[in-house]
Design an enzyme around this catalytic site. Structure first.
Site, mmCIF file in Angstrom:
data_model
loop_
_atom_site.group_PDB
_atom_site.id
_atom_site.type_symbol
_atom_site.label_atom_id
_atom_site.label_comp_id
_atom_site.label_asym_id
_atom_site.label_seq_id
_atom_site.Cartn_x
_atom_site.Cartn_y
_atom_site.Cartn_z
ATOM 1 N N HIS A 228 2.104 -24.020 15.363
ATOM 2 C CA HIS A 228 3.898 -24.466 15.600
ATOM 3 C C HIS A 228 3.770 -26.165 16.433
ATOM 4 C CE1 HIS A 228 4.500 -21.924 13.541
ATOM 5 N NE2 HIS A 228 4.972 -20.722 14.414
ATOM 6 N N ASP B 31 3.157 -23.392 7.619
ATOM 7 C CA ASP B 31 3.738 -23.094 9.222
ATOM 8 C C ASP B 31 4.865 -23.387 9.189
ATOM 9 O OD1 ASP B 31 4.105 -23.495 11.431
ATOM 10 O OD2 ASP B 31 2.437 -24.875 11.658
ATOM 11 N N HIS B 32 5.438 -22.471 9.041
ATOM 12 C CA HIS B 32 7.420 -22.444 9.037
ATOM 13 C C HIS B 32 8.040 -23.437 10.071
ATOM 14 C CE1 HIS B 32 7.922 -20.007 12.506
ATOM 15 N NE2 HIS B 32 8.979 -20.252 12.092
ATOM 16 N N LYS C 128 7.517 -16.753 25.820
ATOM 17 C CA LYS C 128 7.827 -14.835 25.119
ATOM 18 C C LYS C 128 8.497 -14.815 26.668
ATOM 19 C CE LYS C 128 5.882 -13.826 21.206
ATOM 20 N NZ LYS C 128 7.063 -14.491 20.337
ATOM 21 N N LYS D 126 11.740 -26.681 8.846
ATOM 22 C CA LYS D 126 13.083 -26.847 9.542
ATOM 23 C C LYS D 126 13.127 -28.043 9.236
ATOM 24 C CE LYS D 126 11.144 -23.409 13.164
ATOM 25 N NZ LYS D 126 11.980 -21.936 13.228
ATOM 26 N N GLU E 167 11.228 -18.545 24.063
ATOM 27 C CA GLU E 167 11.545 -17.566 23.009
ATOM 28 C C GLU E 167 12.780 -16.632 24.168
ATOM 29 O OE1 GLU E 167 9.694 -16.172 19.306
ATOM 30 O OE2 GLU E 167 8.583 -17.067 21.095
ATOM 31 N N ARG F 174 1.241 -1.208 0.361
ATOM 32 C CA ARG F 174 -0.088 -0.004 -0.051
ATOM 33 C C ARG F 174 0.551 0.810 0.141
ATOM 34 N NH1 ARG F 174 -4.486 -2.234 4.432
ATOM 35 N NH2 ARG F 174 -2.672 -2.743 5.285
HETATM 36 C C1 BG6 Z 1 6.064 -17.160 14.885
HETATM 37 C C2 BG6 Z 1 5.755 -16.555 15.833
HETATM 38 O O1 BG6 Z 1 5.155 -17.836 14.176
HETATM 39 O O2 BG6 Z 1 7.607 -18.049 15.084
HETATM 40 C C3 BG6 Z 1 6.019 -15.244 16.667
HETATM 41 O O3 BG6 Z 1 4.425 -15.434 14.915
HETATM 42 C C4 BG6 Z 1 7.668 -16.311 17.390
HETATM 43 O O4 BG6 Z 1 5.482 -14.915 17.634
HETATM 44 C C5 BG6 Z 1 7.811 -16.966 15.771
HETATM 45 O O5 BG6 Z 1 8.153 -15.628 17.755
HETATM 46 C C6 BG6 Z 1 8.962 -17.968 16.583
HETATM 47 O O6 BG6 Z 1 10.050 -18.495 15.118
HETATM 48 P P1 BG6 Z 1 11.234 -19.100 15.521
HETATM 49 O O7 BG6 Z 1 11.199 -19.922 13.753
HETATM 50 O O8 BG6 Z 1 12.060 -18.441 16.147
HETATM 51 O O9 BG6 Z 1 11.327 -20.356 16.241
#
Ligand code: BG6
Length: 516
Positions: A275, A212-213, A365, A217, A251, A72
């Site tokens: 996750h 879902d990243h 966190k 991994k 984290e 945007r």
């Molecule tokens: C994300 C969350 O999906 O994953 C974040 O929205 C989080 O809040 C992050 O910090 C953690 O990912 P990774 O790969 O650093 O463990």
């Protein structure tokens, strides 16, 4: 050194060589255009552009990838490209080399416009058509929705209305269109179903890539190889030998400028629903019939279907929420917020393999350190050979730790005799470190996932029913918490989380693994 010259604890060199022959081939990355919605946003800057840069550097992207950013902000294409180049250095720790960067942005175009305005999609269509002609992509299109979740339905609907989504492309017939949809996919069961309905109205399931990243991994992918590529673990991977499992995602960072998003999300939606339930499903699933995407996803869904639902009176006993001191001072966070930044859960899986084995999930966190791991705690020895019971209670049960990050690796803790005339027993470790063993760069999860989507391989993406089953499990918990007035337990930043979490697991006679 061992007799064959391998350093102790290292993987044998011949195994490393044989691993160059793929057991399952990743498949071919097909030429396509990549369109990123939300190109000026946090995710594109921190993750997507650095991932594309590394892929370009390694020669993994299709030649002359047409890359189109949609956003945007009123920016020039060149100005945006320059600022993205700085982000690569900032977020990936490598300076973007001139030649690689030039190649990556040689086909870069910026389309400015509102996501709900048909003109934006008209302009996008024209840019796509021009680049497709110029670069010879065969018309294949990959759209990445890296915007706030509220915009997903708007973008999908507009893409369809503007006729930018090909319906062809199944089994290699005609050009394909695929859409990557970021998390969170919905904010509860109803909204996830609604989004699935809407997406399903314009895209087939094989065109829909719910990301879902965590699944990208290396160490998460290795859970399946570890379980099903070794014959020694599967026979003991069940309630007969396993006492309990701890899955942790701790984290050190807080909400880092994402206060408004996080306050509306909380740890259950941010980490658990996606996750950690994905990691749990991979650890607990039955062996799939093959490594095909749907066979694996079928087995994961079975686990999610078997999760025992939580009841309101589980609060405090099997479910605990925490919030770190100072959270409410973040920009965008309500001063009286009850949003949890920490949770500890005791999850039970009602099936034959896992009956009675608790899976303790812990995520938060601002904790003392960054640790993501799965720890499989085996049962105590059944009979004491070493004197009286009190002595044997001091022998720690075996623990197998799958370290997802950082310091990726696998570690087995077992009892060993301390040298000497007396029998003294210590817990020792057999430790495999990815970085030492394989000595190669482990790509970021987004690199793998973007390539998989270009290959049309959905194995590492969540299927419609997986997403709905995990929301089905989490939604009653969210409803109970959000309709209540109870405050989350507090914890100090840099600590292990609220002390009440220790009581939750302690009530079962167990303790959490240390976070350091
Ligand atoms: C994300 C969350 O999906 O994953 C974040 O929205 C989080 O809040 C992050 O910090 C953690 O990912 P990774 O790969 O650093 O463990």
């Amino acid at each position: 050194m061992t007799t064959d010259g391998t350093p102790p604890g290292k993987i044998h060199p011949t195994l490393r060589t044989s691993s160059h022959t793929p057991v399952v081939s990743a498949g071919k990355v097909e030429p396509c255009s990549l369109v990123i919605f939300g190109i000026t946003g946090d995710l594109a800057e921190r993750k997507l552009i650095p991932a594309l840069y590394h892929l370009e550097k390694e020669g993994s992207l299709p030649d002359c990838l047409p890359l189109i950013g949609v956003g945007r902000r009123d920016l020039s294409g060149d100005g945006l490209a320059n600022s993205l180049r700085e982000k690569v250095s900032l977020f990936s720790g490598t300076k973007a080399q001139g030649d690689v960067w030039k190649c990556l942005v040689s086909g870069f175009q910026y389309v400015r416009g509102d996501f709900d305005n048909a003109d934006t999609y008209r302009a996008l269509g024209e840019t796509l058509a021009e680049l497709e002609r110029e670069k010879g992509t065969g018309g294949n299109r990959l759209f990445y929705l890296a915007t706030p979740p509220g915009l997903f339905p708007v973008i999908v609907r507009n893409l369809s209305d503007a006729d930018l989504l090909h319906r062809s492309g199944r089994r290699g017939e005609g050009p394909w269109s695929r859409v990557i949809i970021e998390k969170p996919f919905g904010r509860d069961l109803e909204s996830a179903k609604e989004l699935n309905r809407l997406v399903g109205g314009v895209l087939r399931e094989d065109q829909t890539f719910r990301i879902d990243h965590y699944l990208g991994k290396e160490t998460v992918q290795n859970i399946l190889t570890f379980r099903f590529g070794n014959s020694i673990f599967e026979p003991i991977w069940n309630r007969k030998y396993i006492d309990h499992v701890q899955i942790t995602a701790a984290e050190e960072i807080g909400v880092e400028g994402r206060g408004a998003f996080y306050d509306n999300t909380g740890v259950l939606r941010d980490i658990i629903q996606n996750h950690l339930l994905q990691v749990l499903a991979l650890c607990a699933m039955e062996p799939p019939v093959s490594f095909k995407a749907d066979e694996i996803r079928d087995e994961k869904v079975q686990v999610l279907r078997s999760l025992r639902p939580f009841w309101p009176d589980d609060m405090g006993k099997a479910v605990l929420f925490g919030q770190y001191d100072g959270y409410r001072e973040n920009d965008g966070v309500a001063r009286d917020s009850r949003t949890p930044t920490f949770t500890a859960l005791r999850v039970l899986i009602d099936n034959w393999r896992w009956q009675g084995v608790p899976f303790y999930l812990r995520a938060g966190k601002k904790l003392t350190s960054r640790v993501t791991e799965v720890a499989i705690h085996f049962q105590r020895i059944p009979f004491c050979l070493f004197g009286h019971e009190g002595v044997c209670r001091q022998i720690d049960p075996n623990v197998l730790v799958l370290r997802i990050q950082p310091d990726e690796g696998i570690c087995l803790c077992f009892a060993s005799k301390i040298p000497g005339d007396d029998i003294k027993v210590a817990t020792v470790k057999m430790d495999m470190s990815y970085s030492e063993t394989f000595q190669q760069r482990v790509g970021d999860a987004y690199e793998r996932l973007i390539l998989d989507c270009m290959r049309g391989d959905a194995t590492l993406f969540a299927r419609k029913d997986e997403v709905e089953r995990s929301w089905e499990f989490v939604t009653p918990l969210l409803d109970t918490w959000e309709s209540g007035t109870e405050r989350p337990c507090t914890y100090a930043p840099g600590s292990d989380g609220p002390v009440e979490a220790d009581r939750l697991i302690g009530a079962d006679g167990r303790i959490w693994r240390a976070l350091k």
